[in-house]
Design a protein around this motif. Structure first.
Motif, mmCIF file in Angstrom:
data_model
loop_
_atom_site.group_PDB
_atom_site.id
_atom_site.type_symbol
_atom_site.label_atom_id
_atom_site.label_comp_id
_atom_site.label_asym_id
_atom_site.label_seq_id
_atom_site.Cartn_x
_atom_site.Cartn_y
_atom_site.Cartn_z
ATOM 1 N N MET A 36 -6.911 13.867 -5.304
ATOM 2 C CA MET A 36 -6.164 12.631 -5.079
ATOM 3 C C MET A 36 -6.588 11.978 -3.770
ATOM 4 S SD MET A 36 -2.297 13.500 -6.211
ATOM 5 C CE MET A 36 -1.939 14.181 -7.838
ATOM 6 N N VAL A 37 -6.553 10.656 -3.767
ATOM 7 C CA VAL A 37 -6.846 9.912 -2.542
ATOM 8 C C VAL A 37 -5.703 10.151 -1.558
ATOM 9 C CG1 VAL A 37 -7.270 7.636 -1.564
ATOM 10 C CG2 VAL A 37 -8.038 8.158 -3.887
ATOM 11 N N VAL A 38 -6.045 10.529 -0.347
ATOM 12 C CA VAL A 38 -5.032 10.813 0.667
ATOM 13 C C VAL A 38 -4.855 9.559 1.528
ATOM 14 C CG1 VAL A 38 -4.380 12.343 2.565
ATOM 15 C CG2 VAL A 38 -5.803 13.213 0.701
ATOM 16 N N PRO A 39 -3.667 8.955 1.498
ATOM 17 C CA PRO A 39 -3.496 7.683 2.215
ATOM 18 C C PRO A 39 -3.749 7.810 3.710
ATOM 19 C CG PRO A 39 -1.386 8.504 1.398
ATOM 20 C CD PRO A 39 -2.445 9.367 0.806
ATOM 21 N N ALA A 40 -4.299 6.737 4.293
ATOM 22 C CA ALA A 40 -4.628 6.750 5.718
ATOM 23 C C ALA A 40 -3.406 6.448 6.557
ATOM 24 C CB ALA A 40 -5.719 5.720 5.995
ATOM 25 N N LEU A 93 7.018 18.851 -7.064
ATOM 26 C CA LEU A 93 6.964 19.084 -8.507
ATOM 27 C C LEU A 93 7.615 17.893 -9.187
ATOM 28 C CD1 LEU A 93 7.951 22.857 -8.647
ATOM 29 C CD2 LEU A 93 5.751 21.793 -8.186
ATOM 30 N N THR A 94 6.800 17.022 -9.735
ATOM 31 C CA THR A 94 7.352 15.772 -10.229
ATOM 32 C C THR A 94 7.574 15.822 -11.735
ATOM 33 O OG1 THR A 94 5.231 14.733 -10.645
ATOM 34 C CG2 THR A 94 6.107 14.512 -8.433
ATOM 35 N N SER A 95 8.533 15.050 -12.160
ATOM 36 C CA SER A 95 8.848 14.816 -13.570
ATOM 37 C C SER A 95 10.158 14.049 -13.553
ATOM 38 C CB SER A 95 9.029 16.112 -14.338
ATOM 39 O OG SER A 95 10.283 16.701 -14.049
ATOM 40 N N LEU A 96 10.652 13.685 -14.733
ATOM 41 C CA LEU A 96 11.909 12.933 -14.759
ATOM 42 C C LEU A 96 13.086 13.831 -14.399
ATOM 43 C CD1 LEU A 96 11.166 10.859 -17.955
ATOM 44 C CD2 LEU A 96 11.385 9.965 -15.638
ATOM 45 N N SER A 97 12.941 15.134 -14.639
ATOM 46 C CA SER A 97 14.052 16.045 -14.377
ATOM 47 C C SER A 97 13.492 17.455 -14.198
ATOM 48 C CB SER A 97 15.021 15.996 -15.553
ATOM 49 O OG SER A 97 15.944 17.041 -15.467
ATOM 50 N N TYR A 114 0.803 -1.225 0.000
ATOM 51 C CA TYR A 114 0.000 0.000 0.000
ATOM 52 C C TYR A 114 0.837 1.276 0.000
ATOM 53 C CZ TYR A 114 -3.442 3.363 1.881
ATOM 54 O OH TYR A 114 -4.246 4.452 2.091
ATOM 55 N N GLU A 115 1.809 1.366 0.904
ATOM 56 C CA GLU A 115 2.569 2.614 1.058
ATOM 57 C C GLU A 115 3.352 2.966 -0.203
ATOM 58 O OE1 GLU A 115 2.222 0.047 3.141
ATOM 59 O OE2 GLU A 115 3.305 0.420 4.993
ATOM 60 N N VAL A 116 3.740 1.961 -0.973
ATOM 61 C CA VAL A 116 4.443 2.212 -2.227
ATOM 62 C C VAL A 116 3.424 2.593 -3.305
ATOM 63 C CG1 VAL A 116 5.849 1.171 -4.053
ATOM 64 C CG2 VAL A 116 6.339 0.662 -1.653
ATOM 65 N N GLY A 117 2.369 1.794 -3.399
ATOM 66 C CA GLY A 117 1.364 2.032 -4.434
ATOM 67 C C GLY A 117 0.694 3.382 -4.309
ATOM 68 N N MET A 118 0.454 3.811 -3.063
ATOM 69 C CA MET A 118 -0.232 5.088 -2.864
ATOM 70 C C MET A 118 0.679 6.285 -3.159
ATOM 71 S SD MET A 118 -3.395 4.787 -2.372
ATOM 72 C CE MET A 118 -3.813 6.428 -1.799
ATOM 73 N N SER A 119 1.940 6.034 -3.455
ATOM 74 C CA SER A 119 2.858 7.111 -3.799
ATOM 75 C C SER A 119 2.926 7.303 -5.309
ATOM 76 C CB SER A 119 4.263 6.777 -3.307
ATOM 77 O OG SER A 119 4.238 6.459 -1.947
ATOM 78 N N HIS A 120 2.099 6.559 -6.025
ATOM 79 C CA HIS A 120 2.234 6.487 -7.471
ATOM 80 C C HIS A 120 1.223 7.401 -8.162
ATOM 81 C CE1 HIS A 120 3.048 4.735 -11.283
ATOM 82 N NE2 HIS A 120 1.833 4.246 -11.404
ATOM 83 N N LEU A 121 1.750 8.340 -8.938
ATOM 84 C CA LEU A 121 0.885 9.322 -9.594
ATOM 85 C C LEU A 121 -0.062 8.666 -10.598
ATOM 86 C CD1 LEU A 121 0.083 12.270 -10.179
ATOM 87 C CD2 LEU A 121 1.972 12.375 -11.799
ATOM 88 N N GLY A 122 0.446 7.655 -11.329
ATOM 89 C CA GLY A 122 -0.382 6.994 -12.350
ATOM 90 C C GLY A 122 -1.671 6.445 -11.769
ATOM 91 N N ARG A 157 2.553 13.153 -0.193
ATOM 92 C CA ARG A 157 2.453 14.579 -0.496
ATOM 93 C C ARG A 157 1.705 14.758 -1.805
ATOM 94 N NH1 ARG A 157 8.229 13.118 -1.952
ATOM 95 N NH2 ARG A 157 8.563 12.971 0.278
ATOM 96 N N ALA A 158 1.265 15.990 -2.039
ATOM 97 C CA ALA A 158 0.603 16.279 -3.304
ATOM 98 C C ALA A 158 1.627 16.207 -4.429
ATOM 99 C CB ALA A 158 -0.017 17.669 -3.247
ATOM 100 N N MET A 159 1.232 15.657 -5.553
ATOM 101 C CA MET A 159 2.151 15.550 -6.678
ATOM 102 C C MET A 159 1.641 16.405 -7.828
ATOM 103 S SD MET A 159 2.855 11.444 -6.691
ATOM 104 C CE MET A 159 1.278 10.956 -5.997
#
Ligand code: SF4
Lengths: 626, 218
Positions: free
Chosen positions: A248-252, A310-314, A45-53, A259-261
């Motif tokens: 976005m769903v905010v993890p419990a 602020l996400t992106s590859l770079s 869960y903690e990994v999956g909920m960090s995923h923007l996709g 954080r917001a992405m």
């Protein structure tokens, strides 16, 4: 089921992983929604909920009248144990329904080492592992997307449909086709053929793979009409107009990235030759700052997160990054919202940015020179010089940071021990700068973290063999020797995991039996060092007659048919060959972001354009600052 | 800055939110509600929340207590309504009151709590002896072992922490009512008491089968 679930959930660590009910979740009326889809993340869960996709697709599907999307994550081993003991099937978080009741299950393939978890999740859901065994019953359609879908072959026997490329438009097309198929009461085979007609959809069962007597692939051909010989990736041409999830769903329970992405751009064309993301997410498409600011406001308001990333590859390459960061701080800083920047480029400009957003220098700053000598950095086309790095660390130490992390890769093509000495030399030079500039010398720390090179499909290094495990261990041992001393910390990963990654990332359909055998041997959470056990995999390879060394260590030839040649990123194989040849000569290729097109073939074949915020007239920072 | 005492419930899916995650959850809820809370000074500012003894994960709370310091004063009803509109399912504000300067922090003020503990019929090891409760309560010492933070087992006497223990019902399982000391001076966990109670009656229960509700703090 509810009662049973309540009972077992009290017996596991972190029950919040399975309880659902997080803020912004969407629970739709089950009876009155036509298509029910589950998004299955093959990690905890903690990994999956960090995923923007996940957040993007969740918003898209639940935004449709006729469809719903619920989430499910890989149960942690303690939960799996409870589920197997009690016979509780894998269930979704929103409605707590068995996965078996859904029409479609979509897995995301973020890393090869999660493949065993996919099999485990199918099994826990009571769904036959192999696509061929699902034709009879009324089983859900198993879909998979994400970066590893670009070489789908190792998972081809388990997955019905692969979605290649960006999902925003593709998933809608897939759902529409699914509905149309159901309206005309098609059988599963007809549904698959219908789906195969959609751009970006790959249905592996509709292709035949022929091998030659050397065990290499001869040819891959569609078995029926209407199925494309080569599947082109999908992408979103106008990222400003694309859907962005502001609810976005905010993890419990605290997620890895809690954080917001805010995705500022897609794609990166710096052209590092080992990097798959740099190829599969081309071209660069920046979002307009006004749109980003609007999204940021909505996102923060709807989630209550106190940090926006602020996400992106770079992200330091985003041409409007300075005004954007400034405006975010001006608007939300006084409300206690922090801005964070992952993936900093190696230069003083990036440190200035970090300074802007991080008022307290508590954490360390991370830079990734990737290789220890200029020669090797040219081979991999990492456009970073020693001067860039020194300027960056000088700026960082002067600004008050006292801990620097440096990321390198070992086992890169053409690497010699001289390059390893180069890593140690760079680290010592950084440490020397720190001694001059950091006041509290006792806290000065330079961490060198090395990963092992894994040749990835669709990159200039896709033909290259990986270093043997023994060689990687020798190199790690050498570095450990070279990096002894006060203020230096050396970190490395076990090369066995990288070896398996190479086998799976360059593998073909013949690996299916081995993947299944490894899972039967108990392989789970292979990306987690506390669970990863290479012996389970080695036993599986032996019992299924697969030579994993061949997959990781043999050098492909340019005229070989690669297992993933029938999947196209839009970047031509000719370009990759040219890049490979250039790398061997140490010739570099500049970024096409704002300068000259380097002719990778993508923009013409997919009829898209790189796009910089404010149009092409904006000079890229990579040119103005470096 | 103005302080308010919030009485709230934590039930259903929210009962699985750990105490640390609850702090984050509430902090975000205040933000979503547009109610600016006060933060501590220093490198790592944290919200000025002050809780009563934390609820164990999986235990429902019917009337929990939290003191919060706000940046501006707000009307009680306004605070309750706006926060309720921003809380995830299972969390709800019941009442808001003022906190005066001489009010003790909840951790110091509340040193006992009431619990209802239920065991399903299938999870009961057998029928209770008729005088089980009286016999248990006449003991002068009730020792339980628990692993301490250092991993070593610690034995301690929980008898002084048991203020009340009653069987409410034995229809479809067993329902008990407890009143236990809680807080910083002495903290007794309901599952330890119930386990000791059964042990005293010569039976063994699985703590994970207990369905526990904290009914209130006093
Ligand atoms: S086609 Fe040219 S401009 Fe487009 S991504 Fe490739 S190199 Fe860059």
């Amino acid at each position: 089921m509810e009662k049973q679930l309540e009972k077992i959930i009290r017996r596991v660590q972190k029950p919040g992983r399975y309880s659902g009910g997080e803020w912004n979740t969407v629970c739709k009326d089950w009876q009155n929604t036509y298509v029910k889809m589950a998004f299955a993340f093959p990690d905890v869960y903690e990994v999956g909920m960090s995923h923007l996709g996940l957040q993007i697709l969740y918003g898209i599907v639940n935004g449709r009248e006729d469809a719903l999307l619920e989430r499910v994550f890989a149960p942690w081993p303690d939960m799996e144990q409870q589920m197997r003991n009690t016979g509780l099937p894998l269930f979704s978080l929103e409605s707590r329904r068995p996965l078996r009741d859904f029409d479609i299950i979509g897995f995301t393939l973020q890393y090869e080492l999660s493949f065993s978890n996919i099999l485990n999740m199918l099994d826990l859901a009571g769904i036959p592992l192999r696509s061929a065994d699902r034709t009879g019953g009324d089983y859900p359609l198993i879909v998979a997307g994400g970066p590893c879908a670009f070489n789908p072959e190792p998972m081809a026997e388990f997955i019905d449909v692969f979605a290649i490329g960006e999902g925003e438009e593709l998933l809608n097309d897939l759902l529409d086709a699914y509905l149309a198929s159901r309206r005309s009461s098609e059988v599963r085979q007809d549904l698959l053929i219908r789906l195969a007609g959609i751009d970006g959809i790959y249905v592996p069962a509709l292709y035949r793979v022929e091998y030659n007597n050397l065990g290499k692939i001869n040819i891959v051909t569609p078995v029926c009409e209407g199925v494309p010989a080569q599947v082109q990736k999908r992408l979103v041409a106008d990222v400003d107009a694309a859907f962005f999830p502001t609810r976005m769903v905010v993890p419990a329970i605290e997620a890895v990235h809690d954080r917001a992405m805010l995705e500022v751009q897609r794609g990166c064309t710096r052209g590092c030759r080992f990097c798959q993301a740099g190829i599969i997410y081309r071209p660069v498409r920046e979002k307009e700052p006004e749109i980003l600011l609007r999204h940021a406001g909505e996102l923060l308001g709807s989630t209550g997160w106190g940090e926006i990333s602020l996400t992106s590859l770079s992200t330091s390459d985003y041409s409007r990054v300075i005004p954007l960061v400034g405006e975010l701080i001006r608007r939300y800083g006084s409300l206690g919202v922090n801005v964070s920047l992952p993936s900093l480029r190696v230069d003083a400009f990036s440190v200035d940015l970090a300074k802007e957003v991080q008022k307290v220098r508590r954490s360390s700053l991370t830079f990734a020179p990737e290789a220890g000598t200029q020669r090797l950095r040219d081979v991999i086309n990492k456009g970073v010089t020693e001067d860039n790095l020194m300027a960056a660390v000088d700026a960082a130490f002067s600004a008050g940071w006292h801990s620097i992390k440096l990321y390198f890769m070992i086992g890169l093509p053409t690497e010699t021990d001289e390059d390893l000495h180069g890593i140690a030399n760079l680290a010592r030079k950084v440490l020397d700068r720190g001694r001059k500039l950091v006041r509290s010398k006792g806290r000065l720390k330079v961490t060198v973290s090395v990963s092992s090179f894994v040749p990835k499909s669709h990159t200039a290094f896709q033909w290259e063999p990986q270093n043997s495990i023994a060689e990687l261990k020798r190199k790690q041992a050498l570095l450990r020797e070279l990096l002894r001393g006060r203020g230096l910390v050396f970190k490395w990963h076990d090369p066995e995991g990288s070896f398996l990654e190479a086998v799976l990332s360059r593998g073909d359909r013949r690996l299916a039996g081995a993947i299944e055998a490894a899972w039967r041997n108990g392989a789970r959470f292979d990306g987690w060092s506390e669970f990863f056990d290479i012996s389970k995999w080695l036993m599986a390879f032996t019992s299924t007659g697969i030579d994993p060394d061949w997959y990781a260590y043999h050098r492909y030839h340019y005229d070989d048919t690669l297992p993933w040649d029938h999947i196209s990123t839009g970047v031509s194989k000719k370009f990759l060959m040219r890049e490979h040849l250039c790398s061997l000569e140490g010739a570099t290729t500049p970024d096409c972001r704002s300068g000259r097109c380097q002719g990778c073939g993508l923009c013409t074949s997919l009829e898209v354009k790189r796009y910089l915020a404010g149009g092409e007239t904006v000079a890229s920072l990579s040119n103005t600052v470096q | 800055m103005p302080r308010y005492r919030i009485q709230y419930s934590k039930r259903g899916p929210a009962s699985y939110i750990s105490h640390l995650d609850l702090v984050r959850t509430l902090e975000r809820a205040f933000r979503r509600a547009g109610l600016p809370i006060a933060y501590s000074e220093g490198f790592n500012p944290h919200p000025r929340f002050s809780f009563a003894a934390p609820l164990p994960v999986g235990v429902e709370g019917l009337a929990e207590v939290l003191d919060v310091e706000m940046q501006d004063s707000v009307n009680h009803q306004d605070l309750a309504e706006r926060l309720n509109g921003a809380l995830p399912p299972g969390l709800a504000v019941l009442e808001v009151t003022d906190v005066s300067d001489n009010t003790l922090a909840p951790m110091a003020e509340f040193n006992a709590a009431g619990y209802i503990v239920h065991l399903d019929e299938d999870d009961l090891p057998g029928p209770l002896p008729s005088r089980a409760v009286q016999d248990f309560l006449t003991e002068e010492q009730i020792e339980v072992t628990r692993k301490g933070k250092d991993g070593r087992e610690k034995i301690r006497d929980i008898r002084p922490g048991i203020l009340k223990l009653d069987v409410l019902s034995q229809v479809s399982g067993l329902t008990m009512q407890l009143e236990l000391k809680t807080g910083s001076i002495m903290n007794v966990r309901p599952e330890d008491v119930v386990e000791a109670f059964f042990r005293h009656a010569g039976m063994v229960v699985d703590k994970a089968d207990l369905q526990t509700i904290r009914t209130g703090l006093f």
